[in-house]
Structure formats: C-alpha cells, structure tokens
Design a protein around this motif. Structure first.
Motif, PDB file in Angstrom:
ATOM      1  N   THR A  81       0.827  -1.214   0.000  1.00 12.45           N
ATOM      2  CA  THR A  81       0.000   0.000   0.000  1.00 12.45           C
ATOM      3  C   THR A  81       0.861   1.264   0.000  1.00 12.45           C
ATOM      4  N   LEU A  84       2.347   1.505  -4.075  1.00 20.29           N
ATOM      5  CA  LEU A  84       1.466   1.524  -5.239  1.00 20.29           C
ATOM      6  C   LEU A  84       1.026   2.957  -5.528  1.00 20.29           C
ATOM      7  N   ALA A  89      -5.580   0.525  -6.240  1.00 19.01           N
ATOM      8  CA  ALA A  89      -4.538  -0.491  -6.042  1.00 19.01           C
ATOM      9  C   ALA A  89      -4.112  -0.555  -4.582  1.00 19.01           C
ATOM     10  N   LYS A  90      -3.999   0.606  -3.944  1.00 23.52           N
ATOM     11  CA  LYS A  90      -3.653   0.652  -2.521  1.00 23.52           C
ATOM     12  C   LYS A  90      -4.741  -0.025  -1.682  1.00 23.52           C
ATOM     13  N   TRP A 128      -4.459 -11.953  -6.460  1.00 27.61           N
ATOM     14  CA  TRP A 128      -3.963 -10.585  -6.302  1.00 27.61           C
ATOM     15  C   TRP A 128      -2.539 -10.455  -6.841  1.00 27.61           C
ATOM     16  N   LEU A 132      -1.370  -7.877  -9.536  1.00 25.71           N
ATOM     17  CA  LEU A 132      -0.335  -6.913  -9.159  1.00 25.71           C
ATOM     18  C   LEU A 132       0.841  -6.937 -10.118  1.00 25.71           C
ATOM     19  N   GLY A 135      -0.358  -5.856 -13.808  1.00 27.89           N
ATOM     20  CA  GLY A 135      -1.338  -4.780 -13.918  1.00 27.89           C
ATOM     21  C   GLY A 135      -0.816  -3.461 -14.419  1.00 27.89           C
ATOM     22  N   LYS A 138      -3.098  -1.178 -16.398  1.00 28.72           N
ATOM     23  CA  LYS A 138      -4.289  -0.687 -15.718  1.00 28.72           C
ATOM     24  C   LYS A 138      -3.964   0.385 -14.683  1.00 28.72           C
ATOM     25  N   TYR A 140      -1.744   0.168 -12.188  1.00 29.33           N
ATOM     26  CA  TYR A 140      -1.400  -0.348 -10.872  1.00 29.33           C
ATOM     27  C   TYR A 140       0.109  -0.421 -10.668  1.00 29.33           C
ATOM     28  N   THR A 141       0.844   0.231 -11.535  1.00 31.00           N
ATOM     29  CA  THR A 141       2.296   0.096 -11.478  1.00 31.00           C
ATOM     30  C   THR A 141       2.875   0.772 -10.247  1.00 31.00           C
TER      31      THR A 141
END
Length: 144
Positions: A81, A84, A89-90, A128, A132, A135, A138, A140-141
């Motif tokens: 968290t 991200l 994403a977090k 997940w 992750l 992703g 999307k 989420y990098t």
C-alpha cells in the motif's frame, strides 16, 4: 499439491522480482514468502485422520513454514500500500492483507472448514499477485 506449492513459490519470486525494482524491503518479504511456501511443500503436515501415523517433526516444520508464509504474505500485501500509485490499487493491497489475517483466524476459529478457508486464502493471494505483477496497463504500477 506439493509440486504446485513449489511452482507457486518460484513463480511468485520470479514474477515479482523485476516488478519490485528498487524496493528492497518488498523484495525481501517476497523472497521469504516464496521460500517459506517451498519449505511448506517439502515437509508434510499431519493427516486429517487422527489414527494415521505421522512424523511429528515433519508436521511441525510444515506448520512453521506455513506460518512464515502467511505472515510474510500479509506483510508484503500491507506494505504494498505504501508503494502503489493509485488509490484502488492501494485499497486492494490493504484488503488482501486484511483478508489474509481474517482467513487465518477463521482456520483456527472454525477448524471444520479449515480446507475451505485455506483454499480461499490461496485464491485471494495468488489472484492478487497475478493482478499486481501484470497490472501495469491498468495503472497499478509501482512508481519507478
């Protein structure tokens, strides 16, 4: 199933390593997770049927590696968290960490459903991790 755990441990480490470039703490948590999952695969747990003979030391080692696997995954998810980029994403990383704790508690609180809780934990965790580590498109990098 043991081969599957070994492959999941190796796959998690290999998939996550390049993704976590520059994040040593997260790489360490991922390595501990992967190697402890492999360790849990090497050692056999006690059989479900109480009358079947088993090696208590081997069961203890399996339990130790399983506990380290769960703890290191939870640390990895919760710590993700902090690295991200976007809020969804977090939130997903935090939710996965909380679910890992909740499902672990349920394993001991309602042991007759232990197998269901454990399988749910694997679906959540590896689902997940796949999202992750794949992703990037999307948003989420992890920031570079």
């Amino acid at each position: 199933m043991n081969t599957t755990f070994i492959l999941l441990g190796l796959g998690s480490m290999l998939s996550g390593w390049p993704y976590l470039k520059g994040y040593g703490f997260h790489k360490l948590a991922l390595l501990i997770f992967g190697f402890s999952l492999i360790g849990a695969a090497i050692y056999q747990h006690a059989p479900i049927v109480a009358v079947v003979a088993f090696d208590a030391k081997e069961d203890w080692m399996h339990s130790l590696f399983s506990s380290v696997t769960g703890a290191s995954f939870t640390v990895f998810a919760m710590s993700a968290t902090f690295i991200l980029r976007n809020r969804p994403a977090k939130a997903m990383a935090l939710l996965v960490g909380v679910l890992a704790i909740l499902l672990s508690v349920l394993i001991f609180a309602i042991p007759e459903f232990r197998g269901i809780w454990q399988r749910a934990m694997f679906i959540v965790a590896f689902g997940w991790l796949i999202v992750l580590f794949n992703g990037q498109e999307k948003g989420y990098t992890i920031p570079r």
